[in-house]
Design a protein around this motif. Sequence first.
Motif, PDB file in Angstrom:
ATOM      1  N   ALA A   1       2.686 -13.820   1.417  1.00  0.00           N
ATOM      2  CA  ALA A   1       3.198 -12.871   2.399  1.00  0.00           C
ATOM      3  C   ALA A   1       3.250 -11.499   1.743  1.00  0.00           C
ATOM      4  CB  ALA A   1       4.584 -13.299   2.870  1.00  0.00           C
ATOM      5  N   GLU A   2       3.332 -10.456   2.548  1.00  0.00           N
ATOM      6  CA  GLU A   2       3.331  -9.094   2.005  1.00  0.00           C
ATOM      7  C   GLU A   2       4.459  -8.872   1.009  1.00  0.00           C
ATOM      8  OE1 GLU A   2       2.485  -5.863   4.986  1.00  0.00           O
ATOM      9  OE2 GLU A   2       2.291  -7.612   6.299  1.00  0.00           O
ATOM     10  N   GLU A   3       5.656  -9.364   1.334  1.00  0.00           N
ATOM     11  CA  GLU A   3       6.796  -9.139   0.433  1.00  0.00           C
ATOM     12  C   GLU A   3       6.610  -9.852  -0.903  1.00  0.00           C
ATOM     13  OE1 GLU A   3       8.163 -12.238   3.568  1.00  0.00           O
ATOM     14  OE2 GLU A   3       6.937 -10.404   3.497  1.00  0.00           O
ATOM     15  N   ASP A   4       5.950 -11.004  -0.882  1.00  0.00           N
ATOM     16  CA  ASP A   4       5.686 -11.715  -2.137  1.00  0.00           C
ATOM     17  C   ASP A   4       4.660 -10.964  -2.979  1.00  0.00           C
ATOM     18  OD1 ASP A   4       7.444 -13.816  -1.552  1.00  0.00           O
ATOM     19  OD2 ASP A   4       5.905 -14.864  -0.391  1.00  0.00           O
ATOM     20  N   LEU A   5       3.637 -10.435  -2.313  1.00  0.00           N
ATOM     21  CA  LEU A   5       2.623  -9.661  -3.021  1.00  0.00           C
ATOM     22  C   LEU A   5       3.255  -8.429  -3.660  1.00  0.00           C
ATOM     23  CD1 LEU A   5      -0.280  -9.050  -3.810  1.00  0.00           C
ATOM     24  CD2 LEU A   5      -0.645  -8.082  -1.522  1.00  0.00           C
ATOM     25  N   GLU A   6       4.105  -7.735  -2.912  1.00  0.00           N
ATOM     26  CA  GLU A   6       4.769  -6.553  -3.463  1.00  0.00           C
ATOM     27  C   GLU A   6       5.689  -6.918  -4.618  1.00  0.00           C
ATOM     28  OE1 GLU A   6       5.852  -3.036  -1.432  1.00  0.00           O
ATOM     29  OE2 GLU A   6       5.443  -3.944   0.518  1.00  0.00           O
ATOM     30  N   SER A   7       6.308  -8.089  -4.556  1.00  0.00           N
ATOM     31  CA  SER A   7       7.196  -8.508  -5.648  1.00  0.00           C
ATOM     32  C   SER A   7       6.422  -8.747  -6.934  1.00  0.00           C
ATOM     33  CB  SER A   7       7.961  -9.772  -5.258  1.00  0.00           C
ATOM     34  OG  SER A   7       7.143 -10.938  -5.322  1.00  0.00           O
TER      35      SER A   7
END
Length: 204
Positions: free
Chosen positions: A188-194
């Motif tokens: 998910a986008e938030e995981d990628l950003e993390s």
Amino acid sequence: MSLGRSASRRARVRLAAVAGAVLAAVAAAGCSSSGSGGGDAGSGFVAGKGGIDTAAAGHRPTAPDISGETVDGRKAALSDFKGKVVVVNVWGSWCPPCRLEAKGFQRTWTAYQGKDVQFLGINTRDTSVQNAKVFEKNFGITYPSLYDPSGAQILRFPKGALNPQFIPSTLVIDRDGKIAARAIKPLAEEDLESMIKPVLAETS
């Protein structure tokens, strides 16, 4: 209906339910494909939450200088982006989880352009480059992807860094060309950003 036929029907229903659960679990974990992959022994990665592994500075394997022709017929190499944080995403047009994460990857790439971050895809096991081109068009992908139908580029990564049996997979490479984080699952986008933010915050 005889007792024997009833029991047989119940057994078939139970078997179908189990098979469905197994297929759902495989889909959730990502697409698997043939190929030899290394284990994690000595890789330096520490398992984190949500299937994202990280390696501390000083304990990171070096990324190979993958290079070659891109899906759109140009040339690209990891060394082209020296000094930047590079997100390497392994994908295939045939892979349903790759389609699920594609728009989020493009949105994240758009958000991080101009911030010393570069995305580089590796398209693998697509027997026709046209399939990969259609995928990029459909999902509006604008960052380059190496066309690697045989998986040769994937196999250049050090043992334990990237398992070619799991697609999609994502690596974050630090400014010194070391592999800082990886996820062998759709993101998910938030995981990628993390995965990106801590590496981007480091000084080279």
